[in-house]
Design a protein around this motif. Structure first.
Motif, PDB file in Angstrom:
ATOM      1  N   SER A  35      35.726  43.124  53.637  1.00  0.00           N
ATOM      2  CA  SER A  35      34.481  43.529  52.982  1.00  0.00           C
ATOM      3  C   SER A  35      33.382  43.766  54.005  1.00  0.00           C
ATOM      4  O   SER A  35      32.588  44.699  53.879  1.00  0.00           O
ATOM      5  CB  SER A  35      34.036  42.457  51.984  1.00  0.00           C
ATOM      6  N   ALA A  53      39.647  38.648  53.254  1.00  0.00           N
ATOM      7  CA  ALA A  53      38.776  39.284  52.262  1.00  0.00           C
ATOM      8  C   ALA A  53      37.356  39.446  52.797  1.00  0.00           C
ATOM      9  O   ALA A  53      36.734  40.501  52.646  1.00  0.00           O
ATOM     10  CB  ALA A  53      38.766  38.467  50.970  1.00  0.00           C
ATOM     11  N   SER A  87      30.146  45.861  49.145  1.00  0.00           N
ATOM     12  CA  SER A  87      30.875  45.106  50.166  1.00  0.00           C
ATOM     13  C   SER A  87      30.092  43.899  50.647  1.00  0.00           C
ATOM     14  O   SER A  87      30.659  42.828  50.881  1.00  0.00           O
ATOM     15  CB  SER A  87      31.221  46.013  51.348  1.00  0.00           C
ATOM     16  N   SER A 139      30.371  41.314  47.919  1.00  0.00           N
ATOM     17  CA  SER A 139      31.702  40.715  47.933  1.00  0.00           C
ATOM     18  C   SER A 139      31.849  39.725  49.086  1.00  0.00           C
ATOM     19  O   SER A 139      32.387  38.619  48.921  1.00  0.00           O
ATOM     20  CB  SER A 139      32.750  41.823  48.052  1.00  0.00           C
ATOM     21  N   THR A 140      31.370  40.098  50.259  1.00  0.00           N
ATOM     22  CA  THR A 140      31.434  39.204  51.417  1.00  0.00           C
ATOM     23  C   THR A 140      30.645  37.930  51.151  1.00  0.00           C
ATOM     24  O   THR A 140      31.110  36.826  51.449  1.00  0.00           O
ATOM     25  CB  THR A 140      30.882  39.915  52.672  1.00  0.00           C
TER      26      THR A 140
END
Length: 167
Positions: A30, A26, A61, A64-65
């Motif tokens: 991202s 994930a 992104s 999210s990271t």
């Protein structure tokens, strides 16, 4: 004072949120999306709608990271089975509070899945408590069964799916 053969805190099973293959994928995915979007921005000129979309994709992104990395590195308790009962944690402090279910209330413990485990504690009189641990925690089914048997022999442990390898 506890009886000499009573289970101790050392007999507890604790599973923490942390880096797994799922969180690494994930975070990497991202990060790649953010890098691609930022790269496109470097070559784009002006404030075209395409540029704005890429900027939003890059920001999302990156967020999210950062969230995945923050959850994985915090090492918060996801699941603890101990003498006091079953503690179901939460990955992020502001998304919810940990729930402790004392053994007197526990009728059964269910662990479903291994890639993204879900833990369900069936209570005797109150509503069932459930937490999806997601891809940031790997639960060892055999150790769950052993901890439940040590701390509450009358409680039924239900574990489905293969046991993940120990690291």
């Amino acid at each position: 004072m506890a009886a000499p053969d009573a289970p101790s805190a050392e007999d507890s099973y604790t599973c923490r949120y942390g880096w797994t293959r799922g969180t690494a994928r994930a975070a990497a995915g991202s990060g790649l999306i953010a890098a691609a979007a930022l790269g496109k921005l470097l070559f784009a000129a002006g404030g075209t709608p395409e540029t704005v979309c890429f900027a939003l994709a890059a920001a999302g992104s990156l967020l999210s990271t950062a969230l995945v990395a923050g959850v994985a590195t915090a090492r918060r308790v996801a699941l603890r089975i101990g003498p006091e009962g079953i503690l179901l944690g939460t990955p992020v402090r502001h998304l919810g509070r940990p729930v402790l279910v004392p053994w007197e209330e526990v009728a059964a413990v269910e662990v479903r899945g291994t890639a993204a485990p879900v833990v369900r504690v069936r209570r005797r009189t109150a509503p069932t408590v459930q937490r999806a641990l997601g891809t940031v925690a790997a639960v060892d089914g055999e150790r769950v069964r052993g901890a439940v048997a040590r701390h509450a022999p009358g409680v039924l442990p239900i574990v489905s799916g293969p046991t993940p390898p120990r690291s």
